[in-house]
Design a protein around this motif. Sequence first.
Motif, PDB file in Angstrom:
ATOM      1  N   GLU A   6       3.888   5.117 -11.076  1.00 40.51           N
ATOM      2  CA  GLU A   6       4.509   5.196 -12.334  1.00 40.51           C
ATOM      3  C   GLU A   6       4.411   3.786 -13.094  1.00 40.51           C
ATOM      4  N   ALA A   7       3.815   2.633 -12.352  1.00 44.84           N
ATOM      5  CA  ALA A   7       3.748   1.414 -12.838  1.00 44.84           C
ATOM      6  C   ALA A   7       3.234   1.467 -14.294  1.00 44.84           C
ATOM      7  N   GLY A   8       3.758   0.396 -15.115  1.00 43.74           N
ATOM      8  CA  GLY A   8       3.215   0.080 -16.367  1.00 43.74           C
ATOM      9  C   GLY A   8       2.992  -1.267 -16.578  1.00 43.74           C
ATOM     10  N   PRO A   9       2.650  -1.807 -17.801  1.00 40.12           N
ATOM     11  CA  PRO A   9       2.399  -3.105 -18.226  1.00 40.12           C
ATOM     12  C   PRO A   9       3.761  -4.079 -17.904  1.00 40.12           C
ATOM     13  N   ALA A  10       4.902  -3.793 -17.955  1.00 42.81           N
ATOM     14  CA  ALA A  10       6.030  -4.497 -17.715  1.00 42.81           C
ATOM     15  C   ALA A  10       6.184  -4.616 -16.199  1.00 42.81           C
ATOM     16  N   ASP A  11       5.570  -3.988 -15.289  1.00 37.79           N
ATOM     17  CA  ASP A  11       5.760  -4.283 -13.802  1.00 37.79           C
ATOM     18  C   ASP A  11       4.834  -5.311 -13.277  1.00 37.79           C
ATOM     19  N   LYS A  12       5.348  -6.039 -12.787  1.00 36.33           N
ATOM     20  CA  LYS A  12       4.652  -7.140 -11.997  1.00 36.33           C
ATOM     21  C   LYS A  12       3.596  -6.943 -10.838  1.00 36.33           C
ATOM     22  N   PRO A  13       2.347  -6.940 -11.030  1.00 34.21           N
ATOM     23  CA  PRO A  13       1.500  -6.733  -9.715  1.00 34.21           C
ATOM     24  C   PRO A  13       1.623  -7.629  -8.657  1.00 34.21           C
ATOM     25  N   TYR A  14       1.319  -7.056  -7.684  1.00 36.89           N
ATOM     26  CA  TYR A  14       1.522  -7.668  -6.198  1.00 36.89           C
ATOM     27  C   TYR A  14       0.516  -7.550  -5.292  1.00 36.89           C
ATOM     28  N   VAL A  15       0.232  -8.494  -4.023  1.00 43.89           N
ATOM     29  CA  VAL A  15      -0.709  -8.396  -3.436  1.00 43.89           C
ATOM     30  C   VAL A  15      -0.298  -7.208  -2.284  1.00 43.89           C
ATOM     31  N   GLU A  16      -1.652  -6.483  -2.015  1.00 44.08           N
ATOM     32  CA  GLU A  16      -1.412  -5.334  -1.116  1.00 44.08           C
ATOM     33  C   GLU A  16      -2.534  -5.575   0.076  1.00 44.08           C
ATOM     34  N   GLN A  17      -2.348  -4.775   0.968  1.00 44.62           N
ATOM     35  CA  GLN A  17      -3.528  -4.906   2.178  1.00 44.62           C
ATOM     36  C   GLN A  17      -3.991  -3.575   2.538  1.00 44.62           C
ATOM     37  N   HIS A  18      -5.086  -3.081   2.669  1.00 44.31           N
ATOM     38  CA  HIS A  18      -5.381  -1.997   3.272  1.00 44.31           C
ATOM     39  C   HIS A  18      -5.228  -1.922   4.648  1.00 44.31           C
ATOM     40  N   GLN A  19      -4.873  -0.600   5.219  1.00 44.33           N
ATOM     41  CA  GLN A  19      -4.805  -0.727   6.939  1.00 44.33           C
ATOM     42  C   GLN A  19      -5.921   0.084   7.629  1.00 44.33           C
ATOM     43  N   ASP A  20      -6.242   1.007   6.713  1.00 41.29           N
ATOM     44  CA  ASP A  20      -7.312   1.568   7.292  1.00 41.29           C
ATOM     45  C   ASP A  20      -8.711   1.737   6.266  1.00 41.29           C
ATOM     46  N   TYR A  21      -9.938   2.118   6.854  1.00 39.47           N
ATOM     47  CA  TYR A  21     -10.801   2.639   5.844  1.00 39.47           C
ATOM     48  C   TYR A  21     -10.369   3.833   4.989  1.00 39.47           C
ATOM     49  N   SER A  22     -10.577   3.729   3.571  1.00 36.00           N
ATOM     50  CA  SER A  22     -10.123   4.927   2.896  1.00 36.00           C
ATOM     51  C   SER A  22     -11.023   5.046   1.542  1.00 36.00           C
ATOM     52  N   VAL A  23     -10.801   6.236   1.208  1.00 34.87           N
ATOM     53  CA  VAL A  23     -11.711   6.698  -0.215  1.00 34.87           C
ATOM     54  C   VAL A  23     -10.404   7.462  -0.978  1.00 34.87           C
ATOM     55  N   SER A  24     -10.237   6.802  -1.927  1.00 36.45           N
ATOM     56  CA  SER A  24      -9.137   7.337  -3.011  1.00 36.45           C
ATOM     57  C   SER A  24      -9.616   8.020  -4.296  1.00 36.45           C
ATOM     58  N   TYR A  25      -9.564   9.068  -4.525  1.00 37.26           N
ATOM     59  CA  TYR A  25     -10.036   9.679  -5.546  1.00 37.26           C
ATOM     60  C   TYR A  25      -8.938   9.914  -6.877  1.00 37.26           C
ATOM     61  N   VAL A  26      -9.349   9.201  -7.754  1.00 40.29           N
ATOM     62  CA  VAL A  26      -8.242   8.927  -9.001  1.00 40.29           C
ATOM     63  C   VAL A  26      -8.496  10.393  -9.830  1.00 40.29           C
ATOM     64  N   ARG A  27      -7.255  11.101  -9.824  1.00 39.07           N
ATOM     65  CA  ARG A  27      -7.402  12.396 -10.451  1.00 39.07           C
ATOM     66  C   ARG A  27      -6.749  12.331 -11.885  1.00 39.07           C
ATOM     67  N   ARG A  28      -5.885  11.333 -11.994  1.00 42.50           N
ATOM     68  CA  ARG A  28      -5.636  11.363 -13.246  1.00 42.50           C
ATOM     69  C   ARG A  28      -4.983   9.828 -13.552  1.00 42.50           C
TER      70      ARG A  28
END
Length: 281
Positions: A20-42
Motif C-alpha cells: 500500500e506504499a505511495g509517493p509519501a513513503d520513503k523507499p529503502y534498499v531490499e535484497q532478494h533471498q531466492d530466485y523468484s518470478v513475481s507477476y504484477v496482477r494489480r
Amino acid sequence: MASATLLLGGSVSAFDYRCEAGPADKPYVEQHQDYSVSYVRRGSFGCRCRGRLYELVAGSLLIGRPRDEYVCLHDHHDGGDECLSFHFPAALVEAIGDRDEVWRIAGVPPLPELIVLGELAQAAAEGGGDLGLDELGIIFAARFVGIVSGRRAKRLEAPARDRRRAVDAALWIDAHSHQPIDLERAARQAGLSSFHFLRLFARVLGVTPHQYLVRSRLRRAARLLADDCLAITDIAFDVGFGDLSNFVRTFHRAAGVSPRGFRRAAKGDRKILQERLAAPL
C-alpha cells in the motif's frame, strides 16, 4: 507490505504480496533471498536494480536473483500494488537451464504468453482451474527463461525408458490419489527433479501430474456417486479432496453438473442427461 504464504515446498514456494506504499513513503534498499518470478496482477511500481529503473504495471514481472539489491518506488500514485510471487531453489533454476544473464533482468514488460500463465496461476491460487500451483510456478519460470533467452523448447519423442517411467508414475498417482500428493512427492517417487518430472509426464501422457491426480479423484467420485451409498461430503474426503466446496466446484466444472445432479442422473433422471446432451460443445 502484507504477505500471505500460498505454498511452501522444496521445489516451489508461492506468496501473495500486497503493498500500500505511495509517493509519501520513503523507499529503502531490499535484497532478494531466492530466485523468484513475481507477476504484477494489480497496480504499478518502479524498481531500481543495478543502476537501471524498471516501471512495472499489471502484467509485468519482477525478477529476483539471490543477493541482488533493489529499491521499489511508488512515486506515481497511491493505489498500491499486488503480486503473485513464485520462489525457486538454485537446483530448480539449474534444471530449467541456468542462464545467469536472464535472471539479472529485474523487470519484464507485459508479454502475452506470460500474462496468460500469470492469470492461470492466480486462478489456481484462488482455488480455480485444474493445474497445481507448484506446476504453474515451474511452467512460469521455464517460459520466462525460454522467452527472454529466445530459446524454443525441443519437441522430441520420449524414449521407451522415459515413457515407462511416466506410466509407472501415473499408476502410482492413481493408486494413491486419495492421499495428499504434490508435485515434489510424485517426482521423488519417480526419481526425478520436479522440473524434469513435470516435463516428462506432460510430454508422454498429455496432462500434468496434478491434472491426472484431480481426474483420478473425479473418476472415483463418479463411481461412488453412482453407487448412492455414501454421503456426498464423505465421498469428497474419501477420494482426496480437502474440502467439500472444492470438490463440488471441481466436479461441476468437469461434468457440467453438480455431484447431486450427477447422482440423480445415475439413478435415471433423464432430464439432466438430455440437458447435457443438448448443451453446446
